[in-house]
Design an enzyme around this catalytic site. Sequence first.
Site, PDB file in Angstrom:
ATOM      1  N   GLU A 100      70.076  47.709  67.780  1.00 33.73           N
ATOM      2  CA  GLU A 100      69.289  46.911  68.726  1.00 33.73           C
ATOM      3  C   GLU A 100      69.436  45.288  67.738  1.00 33.73           C
ATOM      4  OE1 GLU A 100      65.957  47.149  70.584  1.00 33.73           O
ATOM      5  OE2 GLU A 100      66.507  48.423  72.104  1.00 33.73           O
ATOM      6  N   GLY A 125      78.163  60.507  75.095  1.00 34.04           N
ATOM      7  CA  GLY A 125      79.007  61.315  75.707  1.00 34.04           C
ATOM      8  C   GLY A 125      79.009  62.453  76.624  1.00 34.04           C
ATOM      9  N   ILE A 181      73.219  63.747  76.817  1.00 32.94           N
ATOM     10  CA  ILE A 181      71.911  63.642  75.980  1.00 32.94           C
ATOM     11  C   ILE A 181      70.527  62.959  76.856  1.00 32.94           C
ATOM     12  CG2 ILE A 181      71.143  63.989  74.373  1.00 32.94           C
ATOM     13  CD1 ILE A 181      73.052  64.829  73.155  1.00 32.94           C
ATOM     14  N   TYR A 205      70.885  53.041  85.817  1.00 30.43           N
ATOM     15  CA  TYR A 205      69.580  53.075  85.687  1.00 30.43           C
ATOM     16  C   TYR A 205      69.522  53.600  87.835  1.00 30.43           C
ATOM     17  CZ  TYR A 205      68.492  53.226  81.178  1.00 30.43           C
ATOM     18  OH  TYR A 205      67.817  53.423  79.388  1.00 30.43           O
ATOM     19  N   GLU A 237      58.954  54.517  75.969  1.00 32.13           N
ATOM     20  CA  GLU A 237      59.111  53.817  75.456  1.00 32.13           C
ATOM     21  C   GLU A 237      61.049  52.963  74.881  1.00 32.13           C
ATOM     22  OE1 GLU A 237      57.361  50.954  74.627  1.00 32.13           O
ATOM     23  OE2 GLU A 237      58.034  49.915  73.107  1.00 32.13           O
ATOM     24  N   ASN A 243      72.564  44.478  79.743  1.00 29.11           N
ATOM     25  CA  ASN A 243      73.019  45.757  79.817  1.00 29.11           C
ATOM     26  C   ASN A 243      73.461  45.563  80.775  1.00 29.11           C
ATOM     27  OD1 ASN A 243      73.838  48.546  78.575  1.00 29.11           O
ATOM     28  ND2 ASN A 243      71.790  48.189  77.129  1.00 29.11           N
TER      29      ASN A 243
END
Lengths: 159, 159
Positions: free
Chosen positions: A26, A93, A96, A131, A83, A124
Amino acid sequence: MLEIRAAQSEDAGTILKLIQGLAEYEHAPREAVATEEDLLRDGFGKEPKFHCVIAEWDGEAVGFALYFFNYSTWKGRPGVFLEDLFVWPEYRGKGIGKALLLELAKIAVANKCGRYEWQVLDWNTPAIEFYEGLGAKRMKEWLPMRVEGDALMELAKKS
Amino acid sequence: MLEIRAAQSEDAGTILKLIQGLAEYEHAPREAVATEEDLLRDGFGKEPKFHCVIAEWDGEAVGFALYFFNYSTWKGRPGVFLEDLFVWPEYRGKGIGKALLLELAKIAVANKCGRYEWQVLDWNTPAIEFYEGLGAKRMKEWLPMRVEGDALMELAKKS
C-alpha cells in the site's frame, strides 16, 4: 496444498512480516511500526484484541487474515471485521485470498455474528467487483472518520 | 448539569431505548431488533463485546455513546471505534453530543489507543465539518463493505 489454520503465538513474527508486506504493497512501509512484542501482547494474551488465521501452501505460511469482533447495536449481535488480508505476490492466483475471506465468513456464522465487514480502497474496482460477486454490499453512504496522533491527544485534553 | 458516566447493567433498558431512538432518527426503526437480553449478555458479561457511556442531564439519562475496541496492525495498538452516538432531540444544543465524543477520546488515550474512529453519513455536511473541526480526518479513499443475513450464510457455506 492449501491449509487455513488459526494463528498461534509462535506465528507473531510471520504475522509481522505479512503486515509489513501489506504496508509496502500500500506504499506506506513506514507507517507499519508494530513490533512482534505488540502482536504477542495484543493477540495472544488472555483477552486478545485481535484474531488471525494463517494460510499455508505446502506447509509454508504465505498469507493471513487478521480480524476482530465489532458490534451491531441494531442486531444485538457481534460482527466480524476483517482488518488485514494479504498473500505474498508469488502465491497469488491460487484462490488463497478468497479462501481466507471465506474462512472468516465461517467464523462469523459460528460466532452467531450478524454481519461481516471490511474496507476496500474505492479505486480498487477489481476487488470491489470480486467482493460484490461474493454477496458484499458497498456501504456507499458511510464515510469513515479518524482522529489519531497529536490530534487525538489534543481532543482527549478538551474533555 | 451534565454528567458522563460508564454504563452499568441496570442501564440496558435505557441503552436499548436510545438505540431505538437512533434507528428511528435514521428512518430505520424496524432494523433495530436488539433486545435488552442481547445488550445484557453482550455488554455486561465477563468479556464485554461493547462498552457504553451515558450522558445524564440533571440526573436523567439523555444520551449515550457506544463503542468497542478495534485494532491497528500498523500501529500495533488497539483503537476505539464509536458505533453509536445519540442524544434525545429535546436535549440537543447543550454540548452533550460533543461531551460524549470527547469522553471517548479520553478513553482512547487512557487505553493507549493509536486511533479513534467512527463513520458518518456522507451527506451530513454539518456533522462532517464539526468532526473535522475537532481534528478528525475523512478517510475518503476507504469504502466500507458488508455481508449480512442470507448472503453471509451462503458465503460461509462456500468455504
